[in-house]
Enzyme design. Structure first.
Site, mmCIF file in Angstrom:
data_model
loop_
_atom_site.group_PDB
_atom_site.id
_atom_site.type_symbol
_atom_site.label_atom_id
_atom_site.label_comp_id
_atom_site.label_asym_id
_atom_site.label_seq_id
_atom_site.Cartn_x
_atom_site.Cartn_y
_atom_site.Cartn_z
ATOM 1 C CG HIS A 240 -1.924 1.009 1.310
ATOM 2 N ND1 HIS A 240 -1.669 2.332 1.544
ATOM 3 C CD2 HIS A 240 -3.265 0.918 1.136
ATOM 4 C CE1 HIS A 240 -2.807 3.011 1.521
ATOM 5 N NE2 HIS A 240 -3.793 2.180 1.268
ATOM 6 C CB CYS A 278 -4.105 3.449 -2.148
ATOM 7 S SG CYS A 278 -5.236 4.474 -1.162
ATOM 8 C CG HIS A 305 -7.378 0.827 -1.482
ATOM 9 N ND1 HIS A 305 -6.677 1.122 -0.331
ATOM 10 C CD2 HIS A 305 -7.647 -0.494 -1.421
ATOM 11 C CE1 HIS A 305 -6.519 0.018 0.394
ATOM 12 N NE2 HIS A 305 -7.086 -0.980 -0.265
ATOM 13 C CG ASP A 347 -9.560 3.703 0.801
ATOM 14 O OD1 ASP A 347 -9.933 3.176 1.861
ATOM 15 O OD2 ASP A 347 -8.454 4.247 0.650
ATOM 16 C CG HIS A 348 -11.073 6.292 3.596
ATOM 17 N ND1 HIS A 348 -10.035 7.168 3.723
ATOM 18 C CD2 HIS A 348 -10.633 5.125 4.124
ATOM 19 C CE1 HIS A 348 -9.005 6.561 4.295
ATOM 20 N NE2 HIS A 348 -9.348 5.309 4.539
ATOM 21 C CE1 TYR A 364 -12.031 1.184 5.046
ATOM 22 C CE2 TYR A 364 -10.999 2.339 6.871
ATOM 23 C CZ TYR A 364 -10.910 1.728 5.632
ATOM 24 O OH TYR A 364 -9.716 1.685 4.966
HETATM 25 C C1 DNO Z 1 -6.802 3.317 5.999
HETATM 26 C C2 DNO Z 1 -6.083 2.448 5.070
HETATM 27 C C3 DNO Z 1 -4.868 1.796 5.684
HETATM 28 C C4 DNO Z 1 -4.375 0.693 4.788
HETATM 29 C C5 DNO Z 1 -3.171 -0.030 5.299
HETATM 30 C C6 DNO Z 1 -2.702 -1.083 4.342
HETATM 31 O O1 DNO Z 1 -7.956 3.508 5.856
HETATM 32 O O2 DNO Z 1 -5.768 3.068 3.888
HETATM 33 O O3 DNO Z 1 -5.207 1.250 6.882
HETATM 34 O O4 DNO Z 1 -5.368 -0.242 4.659
HETATM 35 O O5 DNO Z 1 -2.157 0.867 5.455
HETATM 36 O O6 DNO Z 1 -1.676 -1.821 4.895
#
Ligand code: DNO
Length: 388
Positions: A240, A278, A305, A347-348, A364
């Protein structure tokens, strides 16, 4: 791309049957209760895998199999910890869970200073305020020579803030930066730990003398050791990127831009050594052209992501609505469209409607992420129709 969702295990208040109803196909999760550095046993992996499959979903991605700090700073325990990591990869591979996300950020994973920044439309989003972060570094951590890392303008703002900040705001800043954003994903500091600042400082001390080159060396050593196991058991590891993609608190960060990713993929040039693309983390660095990175690295991407950020003129960044911001999700979906099996999670998400009354892990939310997933699903369907 396969539509996946980060789910925090059997205790998550969002159930797998909820996820089925909103169009999720696969689950992204981890054995969150196993301390970092210990082996993930086959029985536990299979138990969770079966539980997920009973709901008609699959366990698509492990996020994360965390890398212990002593591996990152090359502590004396590193050999044993790497052997344990290899055993976990072997066990996952044997159980058919073959995409594994991790990161190599020293001490602190993702960083935000504000978990509830209200937007004009009434939703709440995550925010990184550069001056507040500098205040935390200089006045709360009291890191030696921290001032040298900030511009005169930021130092001026820190000075102003120091005159007005209340104890409550200071406590909240500590809680946000080193407890709430970290506790649910990395075992370094947990909710309820007494004096998190002291724990945090002792973790930082482990990195004395570790600069960018040394951290790269340690990542390379880790990869040289684990990638052969990943290859043998058919596991795709995917790092990541650093969030945010720049150095913080005097710690080096080494997965921040095109040159870093190039270095990383070449350090061990093997298809099992790949990237978690990401879009959110990458778009919070003004130096990154996110679609250009996706075009260049799509073939070594094992997990996506989808999220977007805006960088403000003063260096702050804010999480944008998924269809806005610097990441250009429409373009990214076109770029990743030729990879139908590639797992993707939105993501988020903002806190939307009743989300704010629930105690979700920061980023989340349910309704906020569901809306984002619906938007992304619409884009995917359109791209599928027009880009055949
Ligand atoms: C937060 C995420 C991080 C990610 C980790 C991957 O929301 O982007 O927790 O999952 O860093 O190892």
């Amino acid at each position: 791309m396969e539509k996946t969702w980060r789910w925090f295990g059997k205790k998550d208040s969002i159930s797998l049957s909820d996820l089925r109803q909103i169009g999720v196909e696969g689950v992204v999760t981890a054995l969150h209760h196993i301390p970092t550095g210990e082996v993930w046993p086959v029985e536990e992996i299979l138990d969770l895998k079966r539980y997920i499959e009973q709901s008609g979903l699959r366990w698509s991605v492990v996020e994360s199999l965390p890398v212990a700090e002593a591996v990152k700073y090359a502590g004396k325990d590193r050999r044993r910890l790497i052997e344990n990591y290899k055993k976990s990869l072997e066990n996952l591979g044997r159980c058919g869970v073959t995409t594994v996300c991790y990161n190599f950020m020293p001490v602190i994973d993702w960083i935000r200073t504000d978990l509830h920044r209200q937007q004009a439309d009434g939703t709440y989003t995550l925010y990184f305020d550069k001056a507040r972060f500098a205040y935390f570094d200089i006045h709360i951590l009291e890191r030696k020579n921290a001032e040298a890392d900030y511009s005169a303008e930021i130092l001026k703002q820190v000075g102003e803030l120091a005159k007005t900040i209340t104890q409550r705001e200071k406590d909240e800043l500590i809680d946000t930066i080193i407890v709430k954003t970290q506790g649910f994903i990395n075992g370094n500091i947990r909710e309820g730990d007494l004096n998190p600042v002291a724990i945090f400082k002792s973790l930082l001390a482990n990195y004395k003398g570790i600069d960018r080159d040394a951290l790269r060396e340690n990542l390379k050593y880790f990869l040289e050791n684990v990638i052969p196991t990943a290859e043998e058991y058919g596991v795709n590891l995917c790092i990541h990127p650093d969030d945010p993609p720049f150095s913080v608190l005097g710690l080096p960060r080494i997965v921040t831009c095109e040159a870093d990713i190039d270095w990383f993929l070449n350090a061990v040039d093997n298809p099992h050594n790949g990237l978690t693309f990401c879009a959110g983390s990458l778009s919070s660095g003004a130096h990154n052209d996110v679609p250009a990175l996706a075009r260049k690295f799509a073939s070594r991407t094992h997990f996506v992501h989808l999220r977007s950020a805006n960088v403000l003129p003063n260096g702050d960044f804010v999480e944008a609505p998924h269809l806005a911001g610097r990441a250009h999700l429409i373009e990214l979906i076109r770029i990743f469209h030729p990879y139908p099996a590639l797992p993707m999670r939105v993501d988020h998400g903002p806190l939307l409607l009743s989300d704010k009354d629930k105690n979700y892990n920061p980023g989340y939310s349910f309704l906020g992420r569901m809306k984002a997933l619906a938007e992304v699903s619409g884009l995917m369907a359109a791209v599928d129709y027009y880009d055949k």
